[in-house]
Scaffold this motif. Sequence first.
Motif, short mmCIF file in Angstrom:
data_model
loop_
_atom_site.label_atom_id
_atom_site.label_comp_id
_atom_site.label_asym_id
_atom_site.label_seq_id
_atom_site.Cartn_x
_atom_site.Cartn_y
_atom_site.Cartn_z
N TRP A 276 4.84 14.34 -22.17
CA TRP A 276 6.26 14.63 -21.96
C TRP A 276 6.99 13.55 -21.16
N MET A 277 6.25 12.56 -20.64
CA MET A 277 6.91 11.47 -19.92
C MET A 277 7.58 10.53 -20.91
N SER A 278 8.79 10.12 -20.59
CA SER A 278 9.51 9.18 -21.45
C SER A 278 8.85 7.80 -21.38
N PHE A 279 9.17 6.96 -22.36
CA PHE A 279 8.59 5.61 -22.39
C PHE A 279 8.99 4.81 -21.16
N SER A 280 10.26 4.89 -20.77
CA SER A 280 10.72 4.14 -19.59
C SER A 280 10.03 4.62 -18.33
N MET A 281 9.75 5.93 -18.28
CA MET A 281 9.07 6.49 -17.13
C MET A 281 7.64 5.99 -17.06
N ARG A 282 6.95 5.97 -18.20
CA ARG A 282 5.57 5.49 -18.22
C ARG A 282 5.50 4.02 -17.81
N LYS A 283 6.43 3.24 -18.31
CA LYS A 283 6.46 1.82 -17.98
C LYS A 283 6.67 1.61 -16.48
N GLU B 77 16.09 -2.16 -8.36
CA GLU B 77 16.81 -2.74 -9.49
C GLU B 77 16.36 -2.17 -10.83
N ASP B 78 15.36 -1.29 -10.81
CA ASP B 78 14.85 -0.73 -12.06
C ASP B 78 15.87 0.22 -12.69
N GLU B 79 16.02 0.15 -14.01
CA GLU B 79 17.04 0.95 -14.70
C GLU B 79 16.78 2.45 -14.56
N TRP B 80 15.52 2.88 -14.63
CA TRP B 80 15.22 4.31 -14.47
C TRP B 80 15.57 4.77 -13.07
N PHE B 81 15.23 3.96 -12.08
CA PHE B 81 15.47 4.32 -10.68
C PHE B 81 16.97 4.40 -10.38
N ALA C 71 0.83 -1.20 0.00
CA ALA C 71 0.00 0.00 0.00
C ALA C 71 0.87 1.26 0.00
N ASP C 72 1.97 1.24 0.76
CA ASP C 72 2.90 2.38 0.77
C ASP C 72 3.55 2.57 -0.60
N VAL C 73 3.87 1.46 -1.28
CA VAL C 73 4.48 1.55 -2.61
C VAL C 73 3.54 2.27 -3.58
N TRP C 74 2.25 1.93 -3.53
CA TRP C 74 1.26 2.61 -4.39
C TRP C 74 1.30 4.11 -4.14
N SER C 75 1.28 4.52 -2.88
CA SER C 75 1.29 5.95 -2.55
C SER C 75 2.55 6.63 -3.07
N CYS C 76 3.69 5.92 -3.01
CA CYS C 76 4.93 6.46 -3.57
C CYS C 76 4.80 6.66 -5.07
N ILE D 85 6.04 3.83 -13.99
CA ILE D 85 4.86 4.30 -13.26
C ILE D 85 3.74 3.25 -13.30
N THR D 86 3.55 2.64 -14.46
CA THR D 86 2.48 1.66 -14.62
C THR D 86 2.72 0.43 -13.74
N ARG D 87 3.98 0.06 -13.55
CA ARG D 87 4.30 -1.08 -12.68
C ARG D 87 4.02 -0.76 -11.21
N ILE D 88 4.17 0.51 -10.84
CA ILE D 88 3.91 0.90 -9.45
C ILE D 88 2.41 1.05 -9.22
N LEU D 89 1.72 1.72 -10.16
CA LEU D 89 0.28 1.94 -10.03
C LEU D 89 -0.48 0.77 -10.65
N ASP D 90 -0.12 -0.41 -10.22
CA ASP D 90 -0.81 -1.65 -10.62
C ASP D 90 -1.90 -1.91 -9.58
N PRO D 91 -3.17 -1.95 -9.99
CA PRO D 91 -4.25 -2.12 -9.01
C PRO D 91 -4.23 -3.46 -8.30
N ASN D 92 -3.49 -4.43 -8.83
CA ASN D 92 -3.38 -5.75 -8.20
C ASN D 92 -2.14 -5.76 -7.30
N PRO D 93 -2.31 -5.78 -5.99
CA PRO D 93 -1.15 -5.74 -5.09
C PRO D 93 -0.23 -6.95 -5.22
#
Length: 354
Positions: free
Chosen positions: A237-244, A265-269, A196-201, A246-254
Amino acid sequence: MSAAKVKRVVGKYELGRTIGEGTFAKVKFARDSQTGDPVAIKILDREKVLKHKMSEQIRREIATMKRIKHPHVVRLYEVMGSKTKIYIVLEYVTGGELFDRIVHHGRMMEDEARKYFQQLINAVDYCHSRGVYHRDLKPENLLLDSGGNLKVSDFGLSAISQQQVQGDGLLHTTCGTPNYVAPEVLNDLGYDGATADVWSCGVILFVLLAGYLPFDDSNLMNLYNKISVAEFTCPPWMSFSMRKFITRILDPNPMTRITIPEILEDEWFKVDYKPPVFDDEDDTSLDDVDAVFQDAEEHHVTEKREKPTAMNAFDLINMSKGLNLGSLFDTDQLDPLEMLVCTCRLRGSLPHNA
């Protein structure tokens, strides 16, 4: 000289101006009279706390923050109590809220947003390793220090791992700020505090990069429906890697949502990621917390009001026995005996008719 102001002193702290005020608490700037270090003191009215049955929540917040000693979390130094007040001594953070930074300057460039997100994830990961789940992460609860570094604050809705006592091992209290809360928190079936904290992040990261919320609606039910299916659109204006990412974090399935170890371990991070180095010794004592909430009278502090003695220039000179007064005189005009007489007069050693 102007009249000296009355000093308010609690324990070893001299209280100053009010820097924040809420329904149940007032926050004052203060200074440690022994070290001179600035602190913030959160002052709560004990009667109001008891009247609104908030003792357990506040005790939990204090105990939680004392367990956390991390460079990106606001430090709680100690807690004191009197017959009428509870004093929480906190690290003084001068840079304001991250929320204000967004309001005044708008969205951030990726590098800046990444830096804050890295600091946030590092702090949240540390909290989780101590069995602490924040449950109300949002830009208003993220402060900035004088160096522009993130400080997580406000653990008022936090939970510790021991609270996951039901048979399913999950938390069941629905809490948090609607726009930032995870979908599983809303469905009332129990949730894991870490995911739940990860989603908020993730919501915070979106706000940093976009300048607006991913989920927003004036109708609360519509808002909850959008959150439950993660209905949001990334700005162009979001890059493709950024969108990808964000989508992994805002996944409605915990169950399939990205975890903090995977985020690390994410390359963007990982771009320019430098985890902080700090002393991780756990020597936390909750004795002062117990004393305050058991209302142990022998541990009560009193708030004293002291009027400092007014001092003039001669008093200041008299305090400094080794003060060199040579610069006060024109040595070409005074002989050594005259200099000695003048110096003695300034220090009060001779009458003025000598």
